[in-house]
Write a protein that holds these residues in place. Structure first.
Motif, PDB file in Angstrom:
ATOM      1  N   LEU A  13       0.893  -1.084   0.039  1.00 61.08           N
ATOM      2  CA  LEU A  13      -0.019   0.032  -0.125  1.00 61.08           C
ATOM      3  C   LEU A  13       0.867   1.173  -0.078  1.00 61.08           C
ATOM      4  O   LEU A  13       0.316   2.206  -0.814  1.00 61.08           O
ATOM      5  N   PHE A  57       2.361   1.721  -3.379  1.00 60.48           N
ATOM      6  CA  PHE A  57       1.483   2.216  -4.296  1.00 60.48           C
ATOM      7  C   PHE A  57       1.117   3.524  -4.258  1.00 60.48           C
ATOM      8  O   PHE A  57       1.009   4.339  -5.330  1.00 60.48           O
ATOM      9  N   LEU A  58       1.232   4.047  -2.970  1.00 56.83           N
ATOM     10  CA  LEU A  58       0.606   5.339  -2.708  1.00 56.83           C
ATOM     11  C   LEU A  58       1.982   6.240  -3.081  1.00 56.83           C
ATOM     12  O   LEU A  58       1.717   7.497  -3.581  1.00 56.83           O
ATOM     13  N   MET A  73       4.463   0.622  -9.305  1.00 58.71           N
ATOM     14  CA  MET A  73       3.077   0.733  -8.596  1.00 58.71           C
ATOM     15  C   MET A  73       2.292  -0.460  -8.806  1.00 58.71           C
ATOM     16  O   MET A  73       1.544  -1.417  -8.075  1.00 58.71           O
ATOM     17  N   ILE A 110       3.691   7.887 -13.968  1.00 58.08           N
ATOM     18  CA  ILE A 110       2.247   8.383 -14.200  1.00 58.08           C
ATOM     19  C   ILE A 110       1.738   9.635 -14.317  1.00 58.08           C
ATOM     20  O   ILE A 110       0.740   9.811 -14.598  1.00 58.08           O
ATOM     21  N   VAL A 111       2.655  10.497 -13.771  1.00 60.41           N
ATOM     22  CA  VAL A 111       2.172  11.971 -13.871  1.00 60.41           C
ATOM     23  C   VAL A 111       1.958  12.369 -15.277  1.00 60.41           C
ATOM     24  O   VAL A 111       1.400  13.436 -15.307  1.00 60.41           O
ATOM     25  N   TRP A 140       0.192  11.040 -17.347  1.00 58.37           N
ATOM     26  CA  TRP A 140      -1.072  10.932 -17.765  1.00 58.37           C
ATOM     27  C   TRP A 140      -2.150  11.777 -17.082  1.00 58.37           C
ATOM     28  O   TRP A 140      -3.399  11.401 -17.217  1.00 58.37           O
ATOM     29  N   GLN A 141      -1.659  12.677 -16.571  1.00 60.30           N
ATOM     30  CA  GLN A 141      -2.989  13.534 -16.057  1.00 60.30           C
ATOM     31  C   GLN A 141      -3.480  14.428 -16.631  1.00 60.30           C
ATOM     32  O   GLN A 141      -4.374  15.054 -16.402  1.00 60.30           O
ATOM     33  N   ARG A 199      -7.530  14.646 -16.888  1.00 58.78           N
ATOM     34  CA  ARG A 199      -8.144  15.034 -15.634  1.00 58.78           C
ATOM     35  C   ARG A 199      -9.380  15.934 -16.388  1.00 58.78           C
ATOM     36  O   ARG A 199      -9.662  16.133 -17.557  1.00 58.78           O
ATOM     37  N   TYR A 226      -0.952  19.299 -12.091  1.00 59.66           N
ATOM     38  CA  TYR A 226       0.028  19.185 -10.923  1.00 59.66           C
ATOM     39  C   TYR A 226       1.162  19.140 -11.512  1.00 59.66           C
ATOM     40  O   TYR A 226       1.860  18.534 -12.424  1.00 59.66           O
TER      41      TYR A 226
END
Lengths: 146, 721
Positions: A22, A25-26, A34, A95-96, A98-99, A102, A109
């Motif tokens: 966890l 993942f966070l 992830m 991963i960022v 792919w923001q 939104r 971000y």
């Protein structure tokens, strides 16, 4: 060792696995990491299921775990394919990147400046074709396949 | 045999319509007219055979002859209504065709003119993009029209009444890319709706009062099960007709329907605009056949009208007034086809005037005028079509003239048509117009008829106006002695006197405007508009041969039919006209030399005035139209008495305003409520929408936090169960 103590040990390991997963993942942004963290959470849960199964002398815990492993295998196939596709598209595993899915009008971000990653050796391992002398092409050899 | 014939007559045009509709666009194309002409000709041959068969049977079987062919049952409802006596009445609609004198005459006329118009149309429409479409519509129209005159049922009459209306709409808007044409089509359709509304109400009232919509008696094994509205039982006097206010209501509503279809005041406004359609259509539908459907219907319903003198006098007044009004408008129109259109309205008014006299003579005269008018008006319209064809679709009489050398055949045949319309001896119009004037005269001066027949020395040139009052008082005295029961009708005598005078004046107008158009088109210096190019020429034989055939008929048909009163004798064998009450009224066949001579003089005067004003230089016309007194009248006539404008402001604009209100109500009240319900989820969602950041870690963190909160709440609230 008593059954209760055994159960406690197993549950402890399972919950550690889950908590680690966890946390990972966070806090991690790498897609593959992830994904691995999610798998780890799954394994933690599976372990505790098995422990409970043994404790109650009941096979349904084991059965469920086999089921989980099967599903996780399928899921891993799909998830890795997705990761591969996403990575090809954006050129990075972050991963960022792919923001942009939104809500419209929402500000993106923005990271603090991340130090550039140290360049790794780009020599990726490839399978050697069997039986024939490989025509070693330097360009092909060093091309990134990711 | 007549059973098969009456089925075959509508069958051929229907077959043609279906064939052309299916094969037209790909296979038949420019050959579509062969199918139509052949089908119409076959129908015409069948109609003639039917006509002679009916004529033969009338001679054999005596006065009231009808033959009914039932094809299939369309609707059958038991116990549809409980009548006043407590019996249950079934609602039974058979698809039934009837052959009697009225139907066979109408069928012959319709199919004959349709055949000639189709041949003419093949030349006129040559090269049009919608060639096959034209013939498909015309075939469909002829099918509907032949069905309209041969069905034996009010409901089916209404169905085909609408069907001819539909064909009329399709053909007026045939060149739908022209805004005027599609507007005219819509106008015709909408104005007709007003009339059809009345007709539908009349049908409801007939059903309520008579318990059937059939014309004929419904017979099973020689036993009359349901007596028809115009069946032998009712006509023979075994069952009564509804009297009084209800009879008047039925008749007035029927008349409203007839007004719509037959372009009578106040619903006449659609017919002149209908001239936007192809000219063969104007000839066939808007002059010869469809517009006479109202006259046919009123004739068919004679027994109903007989029960209501009030309705009869209304019919006569509407007819007489329309005849006069349309005649006045036709005086100043510049458009050749519009002159003819108003003349059609005027002549239809004449027919209604004759029907409104309520006497057998009047009704026969009305139908006779319908019959002869079909020939010469179709001739005139086709003639104008021929002119239009040569002039490159220009129809404004100010832009062409002096065409008599250029188009000799059109000129000759048009002259015959004009003479017939003006009512010059011995052309067809003379006989029928005279019959109408005579019947109105007899109605207005009831004593005069018997005087005429007894006293052949009756002053032929007597001045109608001067003698009017004498005759009126005289006649009332005579009639009150003769028919004590029909006193009420005689209080209208004075109205008929005025109608007679107005009809005579209309005859003068008719002769004048007809020959005004004729002189403007064919006399004077030769003027050809630029649109015709350099090849303005006589139309091909395919177009002028139908004209010539029609001209022969326009010349002969009145004379032949009047010989020995053949037409009248045949027509009075129609069941609707051959009943006891009707025979008490004036019999047809009284040829009035005095009326014939006076109406001929009137017609010649009209022609002479037209010749004086419009032959050679038109100095007089210019001078007269500049007179202070005449100018406003001329403007009134030229602008059709501003009726279109009045309707625009009195009917169209208020309705448009209402429409705008409804539109806004619908847009903002009804739609607004619905949209409001739709907006609630959107408003709720707009808050949560901003949680969608596109950051996967944010989502997972919120999941974990939420899960922790839930677990915590679970612990607190349910004690960690």
């Amino acid at each position: 060792m008593s059954e209760t103590a055994l159960l406690q040990n197993y549950l402890l390991v399972g919950s550690i696995l889950f908590a680690l997963g966890l946390t990972g993942f966070l806090i991690r942004r790498n897609l593959i990491v992830m994904f691995l963290c999610a798998e780890m959470m799954l394994q933690g849960v599976s372990l505790s299921l098995i422990a409970w199964g043994r404790y109650h002398n009941d096979w349904s815990g084991q059965m469920l775990v086999i089921f989980i492993i099967t599903v996780a295998a399928c899921e891993a196939g799909i998830a890795l394919a997705l990761v591969l596709a996403l990575c090809r598209k954006s050129g990075s595993l972050d991963i960022v990147n792919w923001q942009n899915v939104r809500e419209e009008g929402r500000m993106p971000y923005i990271d603090q400046e991340v130090p550039a990653e140290a360049m790794e050796s780009e020599a990726w391992p490839t399978l050697t074709p069997a039986g024939i002398e490989p025509a070693t092409d330097q360009q092909e050899l060093y091309r990134s396949n990711v | 045999m007549s059973d098969n014939l009456i089925i075959l007559i509508p069958f051929f045009p229907l077959l043609a319509a279906i064939l052309i509709a299916i094969l037209g666009p790909k296979l038949l194309k420019e050959n579509s007219h062969y199918v139509t002409v052949l089908a119409f000709a076959a129908s015409f041959v069948c109609s003639l055979m039917l006509f002679f068969s009916v004529q033969g049977q009338v001679v054999e079987e005596g006065t009231s002859f009808e033959s009914v062919t039932t094809l299939w049952t369309w609707a059958a409802v038991d116990n549809a209504m409980i009548d006043a006596d407590g019996h249950s009445v079934p609602f039974l609609i058979d698809v039934t065709l009837r052959s009697d004198a009225l139907t066979s005459i109408m069928l012959c006329m319709v199919t004959f003119i349709a055949t000639l118009v189709a041949i003419f149309g093949a030349g006129y429409m040559h090269g049009d993009r919608g060639y096959w479409r034209f013939f498909a519509y015309v075939s469909l129209f002829v099918f509907s029209m032949t069905m309209l005159v041969s069905v034996s049922n009010f409901l089916l009459l209404f169905v085909f009444w609408e069907a001819v209306g539909l064909c009329s709409y399709l053909l007026i808007g045939f060149w739908y890319h022209k805004p005027e044409a599609s507007a005219a089509g819509k106008k015709a359709f909408l104005v007709n709706r007003v009339g059809d509304f009345g007709f539908a109400l009349a049908i409801f009232l007939i059903w309520i009062n008579y318990g059937t919509l059939n014309f004929h008696d419904y017979v099973v094994d020689g036993q009359v099960i349901i007596p028809g509205v115009f069946g032998q039982m009712r006509l023979g006097g075994a069952l009564p007709y509804v009297q009084g206010g209800m009879a008047t209501a039925i008749c007035l509503l029927l008349m409203l329907g007839a007004c719509g279809k037959s372009a009578q005041f106040p619903l006449h406004v659609w017919l002149p605009d209908a001239m936007e359609g192809p000219t063969p259509v104007s000839a066939l539908i808007h002059a010869a056949t469809m517009v006479t459907a109202g006259v046919y219907m009123v004739t068919r319903c004679t027994p109903l009208f007989h029960a209501s003198p009030d309705a009869q006098v209304t019919v006569a007044c509407i007819g007489g007034f329309t005849a006069l009004l349309a005649g006045l408008i036709a005086l100043t129109q510049h458009d050749l086809k519009r002159v003819l259109a108003y003349s059609t309205v005027s002549q239809l008014g004449y027919m209604f005037l004759a029907l409104g006299t309520g006497s057998l003579a009047g009704i026969v005269a009305g139908m006779f005028h319908l019959f002869t008018h079909a020939f010469f008006k179709a001739l005139l319209f086709l003639g104008s079509g021929s002119v239009m064809h040569a002039m490159g679709n220009v129809i404004d009489m100010r832009r062409f003239g002096g065409l008599r050398h250029l188009m000799p055949w059109t000129f000759r045949t048009f002259l015959v048509g004009c003479l017939a319309l003006a009512g010059i001896f011995p052309f067809a119009g003379f006989w029928s117009k005279d019959a109408i004037l005579a019947s109105v005269h007899d109605r207005a001066y009831p004593g005069a008829h018997s005087h005429d027949s007894q006293d052949s020395e009756h002053d032929a040139d007597h001045d109608a106006d001067q003698d009017a009052d004498d005759h009126a008082t005289h006649s009332v005295a005579l009639l009150s002695a003769d028919h004590a029961g029909s006193n009420q009708a005689d209080s209208y005598t004075n109205i008929y006197v005025w109608l007679y005078r107005s009809a005579c004046f209309t005859a003068f107008l008719t002769a004048f405007y007809t020959f005004r158009a004729f002189f403007l088109t064919f006399y004077g210096p030769q003027v050809i508009p630029d649109e015709s190019g350099h090849h303005a020429h006589e139309s091909p034989p395919m177009m002028w041969i139908p004209l010539a055939i029609l001209a022969i008929f326009a010349f002969l048909i009145g004379f032949v039919s009047e010989l020995d009163h053949k037409f009248a004798h045949l027509l009075t064998s129609t069941p609707s006209l051959a009943f006891a009450g009707m025979h008490d009224t004036m019999q047809p066949g009284g040829f009035h030399m005095d009326i014939a001579i006076s109406s001929s003089i009137i017609a010649v005067l009209g022609i002479a005035l037209a010749a004086f004003l419009y032959l050679g230089h038109q100095r007089e016309v210019e001078a007269i139209s500049k007179l202070k007194l005449v100018a406003p009248l001329r403007a009134l006539s030229l602008n059709k008495f501003y009726l279109d404008e009045i309707y625009t402001w009195a009917v169209v604009k208020p309705l448009e305003f209402l429409g705008i209100i409804y539109f806004w109500l619908d847009r903002w009240l009804v739609d607004g409520l619905v949209n409001l319900i739709g907006k609630v989820p959107v408003a709720l969602g707009s808050g949560f929408r901003y949680l969608q950041t596109g950051l996967l870690p944010f989502y997972s963190l919120s999941m974990v936090v939420a899960m922790l909160i839930l677990l915590f709440l679970g612990q607190v609230l349910w004690g960690g169960g």
